[in-house]
Structure formats: C-alpha cells, structure tokens
Design a protein around this motif. Structure first.
Motif, PDB file in Angstrom:
ATOM      1  N   LYS A  42     -15.377  -2.893  -5.786  1.00 26.39           N
ATOM      2  CA  LYS A  42     -14.767  -2.670  -7.091  1.00 26.39           C
ATOM      3  C   LYS A  42     -14.272  -1.237  -7.252  1.00 26.39           C
ATOM      4  CE  LYS A  42     -15.595  -3.299 -12.052  1.00 26.39           C
ATOM      5  NZ  LYS A  42     -16.594  -3.658 -13.090  1.00 26.39           N
ATOM      6  N   ASP A  43     -13.045  -1.122  -7.765  1.00 25.75           N
ATOM      7  CA  ASP A  43     -12.414   0.153  -8.110  1.00 25.75           C
ATOM      8  C   ASP A  43     -12.180   1.064  -6.913  1.00 25.75           C
ATOM      9  OD1 ASP A  43     -12.325  -0.522 -10.822  1.00 25.75           O
ATOM     10  OD2 ASP A  43     -14.365   0.224 -11.143  1.00 25.75           O
ATOM     11  N   PHE A  44     -12.177   0.521  -5.706  1.00 25.38           N
ATOM     12  CA  PHE A  44     -11.882   1.366  -4.541  1.00 25.38           C
ATOM     13  C   PHE A  44     -10.419   1.781  -4.595  1.00 25.38           C
ATOM     14  CE2 PHE A  44     -10.825   2.685  -0.317  1.00 25.38           C
ATOM     15  CZ  PHE A  44     -12.008   3.173   0.223  1.00 25.38           C
ATOM     16  N   ASP A  45     -10.173   3.073  -4.575  1.00 25.77           N
ATOM     17  CA  ASP A  45      -8.805   3.593  -4.623  1.00 25.77           C
ATOM     18  C   ASP A  45      -8.795   4.957  -3.947  1.00 25.77           C
ATOM     19  OD1 ASP A  45      -6.176   4.177  -5.117  1.00 25.77           O
ATOM     20  OD2 ASP A  45      -6.373   4.332  -7.300  1.00 25.77           O
ATOM     21  N   ALA A  46      -8.054   5.078  -2.886  1.00 26.37           N
ATOM     22  CA  ALA A  46      -7.992   6.343  -2.135  1.00 26.37           C
ATOM     23  C   ALA A  46      -6.564   6.599  -1.684  1.00 26.37           C
ATOM     24  CB  ALA A  46      -8.936   6.302  -0.937  1.00 26.37           C
ATOM     25  N   SER A  47      -5.701   6.887  -2.639  1.00 27.80           N
ATOM     26  CA  SER A  47      -4.288   7.106  -2.336  1.00 27.80           C
ATOM     27  C   SER A  47      -3.963   8.589  -2.287  1.00 27.80           C
ATOM     28  CB  SER A  47      -3.409   6.438  -3.396  1.00 27.80           C
ATOM     29  OG  SER A  47      -3.588   5.042  -3.406  1.00 27.80           O
ATOM     30  N   SER A  48      -2.958   8.932  -1.505  1.00 26.85           N
ATOM     31  CA  SER A  48      -2.378  10.264  -1.564  1.00 26.85           C
ATOM     32  C   SER A  48      -1.348  10.272  -2.684  1.00 26.85           C
ATOM     33  CB  SER A  48      -1.702  10.612  -0.239  1.00 26.85           C
ATOM     34  OG  SER A  48      -2.633  10.611   0.821  1.00 26.85           O
ATOM     35  N   TRP A  49      -1.104  11.436  -3.250  1.00 24.70           N
ATOM     36  CA  TRP A  49      -0.098  11.488  -4.313  1.00 24.70           C
ATOM     37  C   TRP A  49       0.516  12.880  -4.390  1.00 24.70           C
ATOM     38  CZ3 TRP A  49      -1.592  15.179  -7.765  1.00 24.70           C
ATOM     39  CH2 TRP A  49      -2.966  15.370  -7.985  1.00 24.70           C
ATOM     40  N   PHE A  50       1.683  12.932  -5.046  1.00 18.10           N
ATOM     41  CA  PHE A  50       2.438  14.163  -5.233  1.00 18.10           C
ATOM     42  C   PHE A  50       2.800  14.258  -6.709  1.00 18.10           C
ATOM     43  CE2 PHE A  50       3.375  12.050  -1.271  1.00 18.10           C
ATOM     44  CZ  PHE A  50       3.021  13.010  -0.333  1.00 18.10           C
ATOM     45  N   GLY A  51       2.527  15.392  -7.315  1.00 26.05           N
ATOM     46  CA  GLY A  51       2.831  15.534  -8.731  1.00 26.05           C
ATOM     47  C   GLY A  51       3.360  16.909  -9.057  1.00 26.05           C
ATOM     48  N   LEU A  52       4.096  16.992 -10.153  1.00 20.10           N
ATOM     49  CA  LEU A  52       4.729  18.238 -10.554  1.00 20.10           C
ATOM     50  C   LEU A  52       3.846  18.964 -11.564  1.00 20.10           C
ATOM     51  CD1 LEU A  52       7.408  19.692  -9.957  1.00 20.10           C
ATOM     52  CD2 LEU A  52       8.339  18.619 -12.009  1.00 20.10           C
ATOM     53  N   PHE A  53       3.612  20.268 -11.299  1.00 25.21           N
ATOM     54  CA  PHE A  53       2.826  21.118 -12.185  1.00 25.21           C
ATOM     55  C   PHE A  53       3.655  22.345 -12.545  1.00 25.21           C
ATOM     56  CE2 PHE A  53      -0.086  18.697  -9.659  1.00 25.21           C
ATOM     57  CZ  PHE A  53      -1.179  18.429 -10.482  1.00 25.21           C
ATOM     58  N   ALA A  54       3.627  22.736 -13.816  1.00 27.04           N
ATOM     59  CA  ALA A  54       4.304  23.956 -14.248  1.00 27.04           C
ATOM     60  C   ALA A  54       3.286  25.088 -14.333  1.00 27.04           C
ATOM     61  CB  ALA A  54       4.954  23.737 -15.612  1.00 27.04           C
ATOM     62  N   PRO A  55       3.749  26.341 -14.202  1.00 29.27           N
ATOM     63  CA  PRO A  55       2.825  27.470 -14.375  1.00 29.27           C
ATOM     64  C   PRO A  55       2.203  27.450 -15.770  1.00 29.27           C
ATOM     65  CG  PRO A  55       4.896  28.209 -13.411  1.00 29.27           C
ATOM     66  CD  PRO A  55       5.104  26.798 -13.848  1.00 29.27           C
ATOM     67  N   ALA A  56       0.954  27.873 -15.869  1.00 29.13           N
ATOM     68  CA  ALA A  56       0.286  27.934 -17.169  1.00 29.13           C
ATOM     69  C   ALA A  56       1.125  28.758 -18.140  1.00 29.13           C
ATOM     70  CB  ALA A  56      -1.097  28.560 -17.010  1.00 29.13           C
ATOM     71  N   GLY A  57       1.216  28.288 -19.376  1.00 26.05           N
ATOM     72  CA  GLY A  57       1.996  28.987 -20.381  1.00 26.05           C
ATOM     73  C   GLY A  57       3.407  28.487 -20.543  1.00 26.05           C
ATOM     74  N   THR A  58       3.824  27.564 -19.684  1.00 26.76           N
ATOM     75  CA  THR A  58       5.170  26.991 -19.835  1.00 26.76           C
ATOM     76  C   THR A  58       5.245  26.223 -21.153  1.00 26.76           C
ATOM     77  OG1 THR A  58       5.409  26.752 -17.437  1.00 26.76           O
ATOM     78  CG2 THR A  58       6.883  25.443 -18.824  1.00 26.76           C
TER      79      THR A  58
END
Length: 336
Positions: free
Chosen positions: A257-273
């Motif tokens: 149950k709930d096994f999930d082990a994916s790679s992922w790519f996400g966009l992050f902005a610098p703090a304060g944006t």
C-alpha cells in the motif's frame, strides 16, 4: 567551473516573460555526474544534479515538443557543475529560479544530515516552490536469467536466498538507490547494494548478468526492456505507466500500500520572489505542459507532465522530504 553560455543579466529580479516569446531550455552537459538545465521564462531556471537519463529525457521531450510549446532547446557544454554548491551560487549570481529534483529538494538534506554533513543551501528556506514539471517513475528491472516473473515471486526468491541478490544503483543516495532501499524495507528482504557512478554502467552490468535487479529511471531502462535484455516486473509509481502497458505498479503487484518511489523535476524560485511572479511562471509552465503534443512526448518517454499550483507543489515536496528522510534513516544511506 564556468559554463559556456550566452551572457546573462545579473539582476536578481525575475521579470515577466514578453508575450509570445518562447520559453527556452538550455541543457548544460557536464563531464562529471552532475549537469544542469536552464529554462528562461522572463526569469531563468537551472536544473541541478540530474542523472544522464534525466537530462536525456528532458532533451528529447523539449526538442520534440519545441514547435508546439514554443520551447527552444540548445545543447551546450561546461567543464564542471558542483551539484552541491550550484543552486546557491547560480541563484545568487543570476537571480534565477531553480529546477530542482527529488534529490536536491527532497533527499539531500536528510542524506547529508544523516552523514554529519551540512548542505551549503537550505532547500526549504532558500526557495519557493513554483510547480512540478515532470514525474518519472522508476522501474524494477531484473536480468532475464533470474528465475522469477513477478514481484511476489521475486520477494519469495529473495527471502529464500538472503544476501545472494545483487542490487545495482546509479550511486549512493540517488533516487534509484533509495527506491530499492524502500522496497527492501517494506518487504523485509535483504539484497547487497552495489553503487555505480551513474545509471549507464549499472544498467550494462545488469544486462551482462553481473547484477540481478535495479530500480532504474524508466527512460533509461526502456530500450533494454523493449529489446528483451531486461525484464520489467513493476513500476514504482502510484499509477501504471503508458510507456509500459501491462506492467503493474509495485503496489498492485505485491499489495504494498502507498508504495511510490518516483523521480521528479520541479521549478523553485529564490526566496522572496513575489507571489505574482511565482504564479505567472507557474502559469507559463502549465500552459506549455498542457499542449497535447508535448504531453504525448512526455508520456512516450515514461514521464508524467506536471503543472500543479505552487501550494500543491509545496505540499508534495514536504511529503516527499518526510518519506525519504525515513528511508535514509532506515537504510543508513551514505554520501558518495
């Protein structure tokens, strides 16, 4: 080392993209295991610490979808990218958003802390989540000589032969390594881990029969699965992959149950944006990812396109960080 690139403005402000201007992805291929990609959408984004298969996946997807998503792809080279210092240095120097990965923003903080080391940037305090760009499932692949044909059969075989199965990975602390460690933890089996310097040599040894199993990124393993040189038992994501019809998830195959082990790519902005800029970049990315031809290219390569809201992505990253912190602790994972 210095990247060979077009001159970039040093302003820390992220300005809106000019209407109708293309979003540009620049893939920077390094001579080491690290690499980065730069996306411009008014502001700029850098992908750090992605493996060879991840870089190649992004290159193929963006080149194929360029005409329809107004994305230009340019392949450049540079001498070296220090994947630990890179995010901090580039974000401060260029004022860019960062394309983070499951490694840079969900695994490395706990991995470094577990090994008594400190990252030179804080993935939570130094960045603001913008959106998930793509999730790439790993796939549990074995050498066809191993006498099993399903995940339950593999578990039974491993329990009957403790310590006799060799598990390859692309390196200590990578998502490929920790996917295998998560599988070991929830099934109670023991396999000997052999970390390689990258996915390609690990896959080659698996094909050659020197290794028994690997939880590789799907795009990297897919050609070998299609050729019959590797046997796919299951994907590690919550949902089956259209790229592997008929192959179940590990949760489905073994009732984990709930096994999930994916790679992922996400966009992050610098703090304060400013939130308005974060929302604008998210909207640009989501619009590009919604183009049917682009979605089809993502799915054909085994990647699930993203585009969720900043709040949804923040909650996702928090859950991922907590999950992988437990896996790092239980597996006693080391830093290469």
């Amino acid at each position: 080392g210095a990247c060979q690139r077009e001159p970039l403005q040093s302003s820390h402000a992220i300005s809106p993209r000019t209407s109708g201007a293309p979003m540009r992805l620049i893939v920077l291929a390094s001579g080491s295991s690290g690499n980065c990609a730069l996306i411009e959408s008014g502001g700029r984004a850098v992908l750090l610490d992605a493996g060879i298969s991840a870089r190649e996946t992004l290159r193929r997807i963006t080149v194929a979808g360029a005409a329809d998503a107004r994305i230009e792809a340019i392949l450049l080279t540079h001498e070296h990218v220090d994947h630990v210092r890179g995010a901090r240095v580039l974000a401060r120097r260029l004022g860019v958003p960062v394309m983070g990965t499951v490694g840079t923003h969900a695994i490395n903080a706990s991995l470094f802390a577990h090994n008594g080391q400190k990252m030179p940037f804080d993935p939570v305090k130094d960045f603001v989540p913008v959106t998930l760009c793509a999730a790439v499932p790993n796939v549990m692949v074995i050498n066809p000589a191993l006498p099993v044909n399903s995940v339950p059969e593999f578990i039974k075989y491993a329990k009957a032969n403790p310590g006799k199965l060799n598990m390859a990975s692309s390196g200590n602390g990578t998502s490929i390594h920790l996917a295998g460690e998560l599988f070991k933890t929830v099934t109670g089996i023991y396999m000997v881990h052999f970390p390689y310097r990258g996915s390609a040599p690990a896959v080659m040894d698996l094909v050659a029969g020197n290794m028994n199993v690997m939880f590789d990124n799907l795009p990297s393993a897919l050609p070998h699965i299609k050729s019959g040189r590797l046997k796919a038992l299951a994907v590690t994501s919550k949902n089956p992959s259209p790229a592997l019809p008929g192959i179940p998830t590990i949760e489905q195959a073994a009732n984990l149950k709930d096994f999930d082990a994916s790679s992922w790519f996400g966009l992050f902005a610098p703090a304060g944006t400013p939130r308005a800029i974060v929302d604008r970049i998210q909207a640009d990315v989501a619009k590009a990812l919604a183009v049917p031809q682009v979605r089809e290219r993502f799915l054909a390569q085994g990647a699930e396109p993203g585009g969720n809201t900043p709040d949804q992505f923040a909650a996702f990253v928090k859950a991922e960080s907590e999950k992988w912190a437990q896996v790092v602790k239980f597996s006693n994972a080391k830093v290469d």
